[in-house]
Design an enzyme around this catalytic site. Structure first.
Site, PDB file in Angstrom:
ATOM      1  N   HIS A  21      49.708  -0.566  77.017  1.00 30.03           N
ATOM      2  CA  HIS A  21      49.240   0.630  76.311  1.00 30.03           C
ATOM      3  C   HIS A  21      49.474   1.886  77.140  1.00 30.03           C
ATOM      4  CE1 HIS A  21      47.597   1.634  72.530  1.00 30.03           C
ATOM      5  NE2 HIS A  21      46.320   1.759  72.837  1.00 30.03           N
ATOM      6  N   ASN A 113      46.612   4.239  67.519  1.00 30.27           N
ATOM      7  CA  ASN A 113      45.430   5.118  67.509  1.00 30.27           C
ATOM      8  C   ASN A 113      45.693   6.468  68.166  1.00 30.27           C
ATOM      9  OD1 ASN A 113      43.935   3.176  66.191  1.00 30.27           O
ATOM     10  ND2 ASN A 113      43.096   2.312  68.065  1.00 30.27           N
TER      11      ASN A 113
END
Length: 197
Positions: A21, A113
């Site tokens: 990430h 997100n």
């Protein structure tokens, strides 16, 4: 002077270092290293200022955590009065194989997100460089995969695309989005083909 904002998405903190990430952070760390600049802890993020052939470049690693990345992006665009067309966001992407990448001029957040929050605050008309992290996980294990750390073999596969990403960023600043897409996206496909052989 022309000003640009280069944003690498990730999560701050030692526990997130070298996780999939945080691939955006890894790319902009490499960029800052190549340009010989260091990050300073500023509002909403770590920021480094550089010059690429006379063009002012702000390199941003938001410290808002991924889900609120848009706060940092909007603040630095406004603070430095940078046009949205001169911003490039580097982000990890599950739908692209590890070592591959895609440069796009706009589009949906793809369920990411960080991109989702940016889109909420400034819309989706901005360039993004999607860095493939692959999707080698069982159903329901997506969060563990995304927050899992790269191993040495992964880094061997990833490093060439990080190096290429630095060149893509320089080209984006100097030549613009369309020329850069035409020049570099073909290498992303090549990386994918090479990995499958």
């Amino acid at each position: 002077m022309d000003k640009y904002l280069i944003v690498g998405l990730g999560n701050p903190g030692r526990e997130y270092e070298m996780t999939r990430h945080n691939t955006g952070f890894m790319v902009v760390d490499e960029l800052a290293n190549k340009l010989g600049v260091t990050f300073e802890d500023k509002r909403y993020g770590f920021v480094a200022e550089a010059s690429i052939k006379g063009r002012k470049v702000f390199i941003l690693k938001p410290t808002t955590y991924m889900n609120l990345s848009g706060n940092a992006v909007r603040y630095w665009l406004q603070k430095e009065n940078i046009e949205q067309s001169r911003m490039l966001v580097i982000v990890d992407d599950l739908s692209i194989p590890l070592g591959d990448f895609r440069l796009k001029g706009n589009g949906s957040n793809g369920g990411h997100n960080g991109l989702g929050n940016i889109q909420q605050l400034i819309g989706q008309q901005y360039a993004r460089l999607r860095m493939g992290i692959g999707a080698d996980f069982q159903q329901g294990q997506q969060v563990d995969w995304v927050l899992g750390k790269y191993d040495d073999e992964d880094i061997k596969t990833l490093q060439p695309s990080i190096d290429m990403a630095v060149e893509i960023i320089k080209s984006f600043v100097l030549a613009g989005l369309n020329i850069t897409m035409n020049q570099f996206n073909k290498f992303g496909k090549k990386a994918k083909q090479t990995n499958q052989k």
